[in-house]
Scaffold this active site. Structure first.
Site, PDB file in Angstrom:
ATOM      1  N   ASN A 134      23.835  -7.289  -3.288  1.00  0.00           N
ATOM      2  CA  ASN A 134      24.548  -7.696  -4.503  1.00  0.00           C
ATOM      3  C   ASN A 134      26.001  -7.258  -4.365  1.00  0.00           C
ATOM      4  O   ASN A 134      26.305  -6.068  -4.361  1.00  0.00           O
ATOM      5  CB  ASN A 134      23.882  -7.029  -5.711  1.00  0.00           C
ATOM      6  CG  ASN A 134      24.566  -7.328  -7.028  1.00  0.00           C
ATOM      7  OD1 ASN A 134      25.723  -7.718  -7.076  1.00  0.00           O
ATOM      8  ND2 ASN A 134      23.839  -7.134  -8.124  1.00  0.00           N
ATOM      9  N   CYS A 143      30.117  -9.078 -12.421  1.00  0.00           N
ATOM     10  CA  CYS A 143      29.434 -10.055 -11.567  1.00  0.00           C
ATOM     11  C   CYS A 143      29.731 -11.515 -11.894  1.00  0.00           C
ATOM     12  O   CYS A 143      29.509 -12.396 -11.062  1.00  0.00           O
ATOM     13  CB  CYS A 143      27.934  -9.819 -11.624  1.00  0.00           C
ATOM     14  SG  CYS A 143      27.454  -8.120 -11.240  1.00  0.00           S
ATOM     15  N   HIS A 171      24.968 -15.853  -9.148  1.00  0.00           N
ATOM     16  CA  HIS A 171      25.245 -14.474  -8.765  1.00  0.00           C
ATOM     17  C   HIS A 171      24.037 -13.939  -8.003  1.00  0.00           C
ATOM     18  O   HIS A 171      22.888 -14.138  -8.408  1.00  0.00           O
ATOM     19  CB  HIS A 171      25.523 -13.627 -10.003  1.00  0.00           C
ATOM     20  CG  HIS A 171      25.472 -12.158  -9.730  1.00  0.00           C
ATOM     21  ND1 HIS A 171      26.177 -11.572  -8.707  1.00  0.00           N
ATOM     22  CD2 HIS A 171      24.785 -11.157 -10.352  1.00  0.00           C
ATOM     23  CE1 HIS A 171      25.925 -10.266  -8.698  1.00  0.00           C
ATOM     24  NE2 HIS A 171      25.094 -10.000  -9.690  1.00  0.00           N
TER      25      HIS A 171
END
Length: 313
Positions: free
Chosen positions: A269, A111, A239
């Site tokens: 996500n 990420c 993120h």
């Protein structure tokens, strides 16, 4: 010398998977998902590969930059979800875009990948190893999602974001600030995609505690190294993990004038794609003035983190 972002681009698959659809697949509900992670929907790729999505995002960024494929001499793809070991995604993207001979490599810090990749490209451009680069974050996490596990299948989505980055000229200020990056190897098992036919697994509470208690000071270090006060930051693009984590970090940053990106509400996500995807949308909607300071900060699997202040293209 330094570098600067000159253009952004992004791509998302057309298929939208809503919370209500997920509620017909696993024991969950729209209300539970929104309250737990803040996500309303996510995009899911069907036949598209990581390289396909990366190419689409890079092509849009390239078109927005005014440069041609022949101008690009470095291409870096941040991803943790490519199913192919070789050739790497970067070489496939370069071939699809018709580039001649760029330096091309993939980078996997999950990420935090886009900020890691941007940091390495900034260093290369600053050293004169390249002149024009494309940095891409692209993920197809649906390939690694257990659609029977309600704790993880509600979270992830697919997509890509890309930035065209060029070296600055003599006397021109850098538009990419010094990177703050690192890792917590002792917690490397907190987010995992292990084995040949793997599903994403994570220790959600461990990641949440780490992110909400330890990351804000590191993000502020990125501001300090760039010589930008927190109150000067025009936008914060973290993120897109979940809204609780984002809100917990923002609460400790002291950035009263910053727009806070929350693209996860509609995109989920998307790991390494989440930061460039969210930034590209802010630029496309002209929510941040060109040249304004934007704090990018990625974090996740590894556990790894990386962030820098950039000037909005």
């Amino acid at each position: 010398m330094g570098s600067r972002l000159v253009a952004m681009g992004h791509y998302q698959p057309s298929r939208v998977l809503t919370n209500d659809e997920l509620a017909r697949m696993v024991d969950t509900s729209d209300e539970w998902i929104r309250d737990r992670v803040g996500i309303a929907s996510r995009r899911i790729a069907d036949t598209e590969t990581v390289a396909d999505m990366a190419t689409a995002a890079a092509g849009k960024a390239l078109a927005n930059s005014g440069l041609t494929p022949a101008d690009i001499d470095m291409l870096v793809v941040a991803t943790c979800s490519s199913v192919d070991r070789s050739p790497n995604v970067a070489c496939r993207v370069a071939a699809k875009l018709g580039m001649a001979a760029p330096a091309a490599y993939d980078l996997n810090t999950a990420c935090s990948g886009f900020s890691y990749a941007l940091g390495t490209v900034d260093h290369a451009l600053s050293a004169g190893a390249a002149r024009n680069a494309i940095v891409i974050g692209a993920e197809k996490l649906s390939d690694f999602t257990d659609w029977t596990d309600r704790s993880t299948c509600i979270i992830f989505g697919d997509g890509a974001g890309a930035a065209v980055v060029t070296a600055t000229t003599e006397g021109e200020p850098s538009g990419v600030g010094p990177v703050v990056w690192g890792s917590v190897p002792a917690k490397s098992d907190a987010v995992r995609i292990e084995g040949w036919r793997a599903y994403i697994q994570q220790e959600g509470q461990a990641v949440f505690r780490w992110a909400t208690t330890e990351l804000a000071p590191l993000a502020l270090q990125a501001c300090e190294r760039a010589g930008v006060a927190p109150e000067e930051i025009a936008a914060f693009v973290p993120h897109q993990a979940n809204t609780r984590i984002i809100d917990g970090i923002v609460k400790r940053l002291g950035m009263p004038n910053a727009i806070v990106a929350k693209d996860l509400v509609e995109s989920g996500n998307t790991s390494a794609a989440s930061v460039p995807l969210a930034l590209s949308k802010l630029v496309e909607r002209r929510e941040v003035p060109s040249g304004a300071p934007v704090l990018l900060f990625g974090f996740g699997g590894g556990l790894t983190y990386a962030g820098q202040v950039v000037r909005c293209p």
